[in-house]
Design an enzyme around this catalytic site. Structure first.
Site, PDB file in Angstrom:
ATOM      1  N   GLY A 252       0.820  -1.200   0.067  1.00  0.00           N
ATOM      2  CA  GLY A 252       0.080   0.129   0.020  1.00  0.00           C
ATOM      3  C   GLY A 252       0.808   1.043   0.010  1.00  0.00           C
ATOM      4  O   GLY A 252       1.978   1.472  -0.773  1.00  0.00           O
ATOM      5  N   LYS A 254       3.017   2.041   1.773  1.00  0.00           N
ATOM      6  CA  LYS A 254       4.519   1.905   2.354  1.00  0.00           C
ATOM      7  C   LYS A 254       5.414   1.568   1.288  1.00  0.00           C
ATOM      8  O   LYS A 254       6.615   1.483   1.297  1.00  0.00           O
ATOM      9  CB  LYS A 254       4.471   0.657   3.411  1.00  0.00           C
ATOM     10  CG  LYS A 254       3.872   1.319   4.700  1.00  0.00           C
ATOM     11  CD  LYS A 254       3.850   0.083   5.680  1.00  0.00           C
ATOM     12  CE  LYS A 254       3.117  -0.848   5.365  1.00  0.00           C
ATOM     13  NZ  LYS A 254       3.115  -2.024   6.630  1.00  0.00           N
ATOM     14  N   GLY A 283      -3.364  -2.224  -7.388  1.00  0.00           N
ATOM     15  CA  GLY A 283      -2.631  -3.265  -7.407  1.00  0.00           C
ATOM     16  C   GLY A 283      -2.647  -4.070  -8.955  1.00  0.00           C
ATOM     17  O   GLY A 283      -1.470  -4.512  -9.507  1.00  0.00           O
ATOM     18  N   ASP A 284      -3.491  -3.787  -9.636  1.00  0.00           N
ATOM     19  CA  ASP A 284      -3.532  -4.407 -11.130  1.00  0.00           C
ATOM     20  C   ASP A 284      -2.485  -3.419 -11.732  1.00  0.00           C
ATOM     21  O   ASP A 284      -1.820  -4.099 -12.629  1.00  0.00           O
ATOM     22  CB  ASP A 284      -4.999  -4.339 -11.898  1.00  0.00           C
ATOM     23  CG  ASP A 284      -5.825  -5.190 -11.109  1.00  0.00           C
ATOM     24  OD1 ASP A 284      -5.371  -6.483 -10.493  1.00  0.00           O
ATOM     25  OD2 ASP A 284      -7.059  -5.094 -11.100  1.00  0.00           O
ATOM     26  N   CYS A 325      -2.516   6.038 -10.475  1.00  0.00           N
ATOM     27  CA  CYS A 325      -3.847   5.349 -10.631  1.00  0.00           C
ATOM     28  C   CYS A 325      -4.600   5.725  -9.552  1.00  0.00           C
ATOM     29  O   CYS A 325      -5.802   6.101  -9.914  1.00  0.00           O
ATOM     30  CB  CYS A 325      -3.546   3.874 -10.577  1.00  0.00           C
ATOM     31  SG  CYS A 325      -5.096   3.018 -10.434  1.00  0.00           S
ATOM     32  N   ARG A 328      -7.054   8.954  -9.413  1.00  0.00           N
ATOM     33  CA  ARG A 328      -8.262   8.958 -10.366  1.00  0.00           C
ATOM     34  C   ARG A 328      -9.151   8.168  -9.994  1.00  0.00           C
ATOM     35  O   ARG A 328      -8.945   7.167  -9.637  1.00  0.00           O
ATOM     36  CB  ARG A 328      -7.771   8.595 -11.829  1.00  0.00           C
ATOM     37  CG  ARG A 328      -6.399   9.677 -12.374  1.00  0.00           C
ATOM     38  CD  ARG A 328      -6.042   8.780 -13.959  1.00  0.00           C
ATOM     39  NE  ARG A 328      -5.044   9.735 -14.355  1.00  0.00           N
ATOM     40  CZ  ARG A 328      -4.231   9.245 -15.531  1.00  0.00           C
ATOM     41  NH1 ARG A 328      -4.789   8.321 -16.134  1.00  0.00           N
ATOM     42  NH2 ARG A 328      -3.328   9.924 -15.906  1.00  0.00           N
TER      43      ARG A 328
END
Length: 341
Positions: A252, A254, A283-284, A325, A328
């Site tokens: 995340g 970190k 993540g993607d 990412c 947005r």
């Protein structure tokens, strides 16, 4: 030299995203902020991330990206939204089957604006399950993709039996392809350790890493079995007992941890973010950007151990893309092109 080849096998969804100041309690009706209908699915998201990561300039794509999956036949959302978004991101859709006996998968996503954009997701598999339930049929759709020295990216939103069968195929040295596996979501029954044998990259977030610990449970010391392992404690277990070459664990805000079977390891900090709006596809995005960097390396034919010199740069770049990412709204549409970051 042929361009790097990336084949993403996985789910395609239509996302119905509701933004709310907070999540409602049981039995409560709450006025939300807005609703957005967008293209999604972890497979499609990662394919778009791979495609967009390969555009160093608007008119120059550095890798060939293909999507393998299934949708409902005649679905207007696929024709008007999913397919154009994939193709507009440089992803071939020739391997997507349109099934007459199922509907396109869907995800209902609640984005809690009061909690920094954290999300809750309800997934209806649809054609992601009924259209992806036979290993041989899925493999047949990859025949026209040149995966010799190519990269295959997979997740956990298609049937477990199919996933395990495909992992066995692509992890076979005779296949000469490299598998990047993102166990998201982690199957309830888990992933048996032998299925991971030979996986080039195992990419997980913190939650997935905890759940994947069950795959190596027999190798835990008594003190480890009762504690949440640190990334640097967990990764060696996958290197030693499953011969996974690279382990990635995103953390995340970190940043991300990386480790290779040949001894390279470290933490790459996250990139600065002015305001987190929506974490849905972070993540993607990370997986897609890392996969593209890895595919470029694989295409050179160099020994896998030589990627140690490039892995930190690849992880840092993926962190930067993920940071773009989360600023947005939405899933697929929030993923940046490489020339934007």
């Amino acid at each position: 030299m042929a361009p790097p080849q990336i084949c993403v096998i996985g789910s395609l969804n239509i996302d119905f995203v509701t933004y709310t100041p907070r999540c409602p309690d049981a039995g409560e009706t709450l006025t939300a902020s807005s609703l957005a209908i967008s293209a999604g699915g972890k497979g499609a998201n990662q394919a778009v991330a791979c495609g967009r990561a390969s555009f160093a300039a608007r008119d120059s794509q550095e890798a060939a990206v293909s999507m393998i999956g299934a949708v409902g036949a005649g679905d207007p959302y696929y024709a008007a939204l999913l397919r154009p978004t994939l193709e507009g991101s440089g992803v071939s859709t020739k391997g997507i089957q349109e099934k007459t006996d199922s509907q396109t998968g869907s995800a209902t996503i609640i984005v809690d604006e009061g909690a920094g954009g954290e999300n809750r997701i309800l997934f209806v598999p649809g054609a992601n399950y009924t259209g992806m339930d036979k290993v041989d049929a899925v493999l047949a759709t990859t025949q026209d993709i040149h995966l010799d020295q190519g990269v295959v990216v997979m997740q956990g939103e298609i049937p477990r039996a199919t996933t395990l069968g495909l992992m066995k195929h692509f992890n076979d040295p005779a296949c000469r392809s490299h598998l990047i596996f993102n166990p998201a979501p982690v199957f309830t029954e888990g992933i048996p350790l032998p299925a991971l044998a030979g996986t080039s990259v195992l990419a997980m977030n913190e939650t997935e890493a905890v759940l994947m610990t069950q795959s190596v449970a027999e190798y835990l010391r008594p003190d480890q079995a009762t504690a949440e392992l640190k990334p640097e404690e967990l990764a060696p277990l996958f290197h030693q007992h499953a011969k996974v070459h690279i382990v990635l664990i995103t953390l995340g805000a970190k940043g991300a941890y990386f480790s290779t079977a040949t001894g390279k390891q470290g933490f790459a900090p996250s990139a600065a973010v002015e305001k987190v709006v929506d974490t849905t596809a972070a993540g993607d995005t990370f997986v897609g950007y890392f996969a593209t960097a890895f595919a470029k390396f694989v295409a050179t034919g160099a020994a896998l151990e030589e990627f140690d010199a490039q892995i930190e740069t690849a992880v840092r770049r993926a962190n930067v893309a993920a940071a773009g990412c989360v600023q947005r709204k939405g899933a697929m549409q929030s993923i940046p092109f490489a020339y934007e970051i």
